[in-house]
Design an enzyme around this catalytic site. Structure first.
Site, PDB file in Angstrom:
ATOM      1  CG  HIS A 188      57.083  75.446 -64.735  1.00  0.00           C
ATOM      2  ND1 HIS A 188      56.758  76.335 -63.598  1.00  0.00           N
ATOM      3  CD2 HIS A 188      56.221  74.392 -64.338  1.00  0.00           C
ATOM      4  CE1 HIS A 188      55.973  75.922 -62.662  1.00  0.00           C
ATOM      5  NE2 HIS A 188      55.538  74.778 -63.077  1.00  0.00           N
TER       6      HIS A 188
ATOM      7  CD  GLN B 121      59.206  78.880 -63.328  1.00  0.00           C
ATOM      8  OE1 GLN B 121      59.585  77.847 -63.015  1.00  0.00           O
ATOM      9  NE2 GLN B 121      58.344  79.533 -63.267  1.00  0.00           N
TER      10      GLN B 121
END
Length: 386
Positions: free
Chosen positions: A333, A314
Site C-alpha cells: 500500500h 495489511q
C-alpha cells in the site's frame, strides 16, 4: 499533557535514509477545487524526507516533547501483546496511516479510556470503527486531499502497466532476454478503450482528468453526480450504479471509500457481467473486491489483469493469493505514501494536533466524526449504523 500513540511502518531494511534521490520536491499550496494544503504553525522536518516510517515519526517528536507531551511510535500493531495494544489504554490520541493501519475496533476503543482524537495521516479512515467512535464521542480526522493526486497518478501508472504488459516485459530484460513476441502477446493500446471509475470524488475525478488526453471513452458512477459542466468538459457518461457501468468498460478503476454499500462489490456475480479481458484496478480498499473472486477471474481469463495496492489485512500475509495469482500488478500500500505526499500529510497531521491541543476547531474538511456524529468529509463519504 497528552499521550500520543503513533503507529507507522518499519524503516527501510538498510536503515533510515541519510541521503535521498532528489534535493527538493515541488511546493503544493493549493489543491484542485481550491482547498489549501496543510498550514501548520511550523514543521520540524525537511519536505522530501521519509516521514511515514518509525524513525521519521511524521516529524512530530521534537515539537510534541518540547511541549511536554508523550509520543510513543511503534510499528507493532497487531495482537494482544503488541506495543499498540499495551500502550492504548491511557493514550489520548492515536495516529496511524492507511498503509499500515492501527485497526481501532469497537473492543479497542472501549478499552481506550482516555482516547479523544483519532487521526489518519493520509486519507481513508475505515480502519477505525466509526460506529464506535460516534458512540464514544470521539473526534476522527484525516488529512483530506493530502495524497489524492498521488493515488490518482498511481492508478494511471497501473492502468498503463497492465494494458501495455509492462511488468512482464521488464522482467525479460532483468532475466537477460529479448523476447519481443512474449512481451507483446498481451500488450494493447489504451487509446479508444472505455474506462470507468467507481466513484468520482477527489481521486476518481483526478483519474478521469489524467486519462482524458489518452483519447479514451470515460465513464463513471457515483452517488453524487458531477456538475453538468464537468461531465461535458470531460465527455463523461454517468451510470446509476457499478452494475450498470462495468459491462461497458474495458478498464475499471475503484476509487470509492469502504462502507456497507461497497464492501464485496466486485464478487463473482459482478465480475461475470464485465467484458472478458477487462482490467480491474483497485487502489481504494481491498474489501471492495472479493479476494477469491478476483483470483478466479484472473485464472479463468475473465479479467485480463488486476492491479492495486490495497490488501486485507495489511500487511498481507505471505500466503495471500493476490501475491501469486496470474497477470497482477500488485504493490504494497504505497500509492498515497510518496515522499511528496508524506510532506503534506505529516504537515496536516501537525495542523490537526495544533488545533486539537489548543482547543481550536479542526478544519471542517478534515473531520470524519465530531461530537458524536459524522461530520465534514465523513458526512459526505461514510455511513454509520445507529
Amino acid at each position: 499533557m497528552a499521550k500520543v500513540l503513533c503507529v507507522l511502518y518499519d524503516d527501510p531494511v538498510d536503515g533510515y535514509p541519510t541521503t535521498y534521490a532528489r534535493d527538493d520536491i515541488p511546493v503544493i499550496t493549493r489543491y484542485p477545487g481550491g482547498q489549501t494544503a496543510p498550514t501548520p504553525e511550523a514543521v520540524d522536518f525537511t519536505p522530501g524526507q521519509l516521514l511515514g516510517s518509525v524513525s521519521g515519526a511524521l516529524g512530530l517528536r521534537d515539537w510534541l516533547e518540547a511541549n511536554g507531551h508523550t509520543l510513543v511510535v511503534t510499528s507493532d500493531k497487531d495482537g494482544e501483546n503488541s506495543v499498540f495494544e499495551r500502550e492504548l489504554p491511557d493514550a489520548d490520541i492515536v495516529i496511524s496511516q492507511p498503509f499500515w493501519p492501527a485497526y481501532l475496533t469497537a473492543e479497542r476503543i472501549a478499552k481506550a479510556r482516555n482516547l479523544k482524537l483519532v487521526v489518519t495521516a493520509g486519507i481513508g479512515s475505515d480502519h477505525t470503527d466509526l460506529d464506535a467512535a460516534v458512540a464514544h464521542g470521539l473526534t476522527v480526522a484525516e488529512v483530506t486531499f493530502s495524497n489524492s493526486i498521488s493515488v490518482a497518478e498511481h492508478v494511471v501508472m497501473m492502468i498503463l502497466s497492465l494494458v501495455r504488459n509492462y511488468l512482464p516485459s521488464h522482467q525479460w530484460v532483468l532475466d537477460g532476454g529479448w523476447n519481443i513476441a512474449d512481451c507483446v502477446a498481451r500488450s494493447y493500446d489504451l487509446e479508444g478503450m472505455h474506462v470507468g471509475t467507481v466513484a468520482a470524488g477527489r481521486i476518481g475525478l483526478a483519474v478521469l482528468r489524467r486519462l482524458a488526453p489518452f483519447d479514451v471513452v470515460l465513464h463513471y458512477t457515483d452517488r453524487h453526480r458531477l456538475p453538468e459542466e464537468v461531465e461535458r468538459g470531460l465527455n463523461l457518461t454517468w451510470h446509476a450504479s457499478a452494475q450498470d457501468m462495468v459491462p461497458h468498460c474495458d478498464v475499471v478503476t475503484v476509487n470509492a471509500p469502504l462502507h456497507p454499500e461497497t464492501e464485496g462489490l466486485f464478487d463473482d456475480k459482478l465480475i461475470s457481467t464485465m467484458k472478458r479481458g477487462t482490467y480491474l484496478i483497485n487502489t481504494a480498499r481491498a474489501k471492495i473486491a472479493d479476494r477469491d473472486a478476483v483470483d478466479r477471474a484472473l485464472r479463468s481469463g475473465q479479467l485480463a489483469g488486476y492491479a492495486g495496492d490495497v490488501w486485507f489485512p495489511q500487511p498481507a500475509p505471505a500466503d495471500h493469493p493476490w501475491r501469486t495469482m496470474p497477470h497482477h500488478g500488485m504493490t504494497p500500500h504505497i500509492s498515497g505514501s510518496s515522499l511528496s505526499a508524506q510532506a503534506r500529510y505529516a504537515a496536516g497531521t501537525r495542523e490537526i494536533l495544533e488545533c486539537f491541543l489548543a482547543g481550536r476547531p479542526v478544519r471542517e474538511e478534515y473531520l470524519i466524526v465530531d461530537k458524536g456524529a459524522l461530520a465534514g468529509t465523513g458526512a459526505h463519504s461514510y455511513s454509520v449504523n445507529k
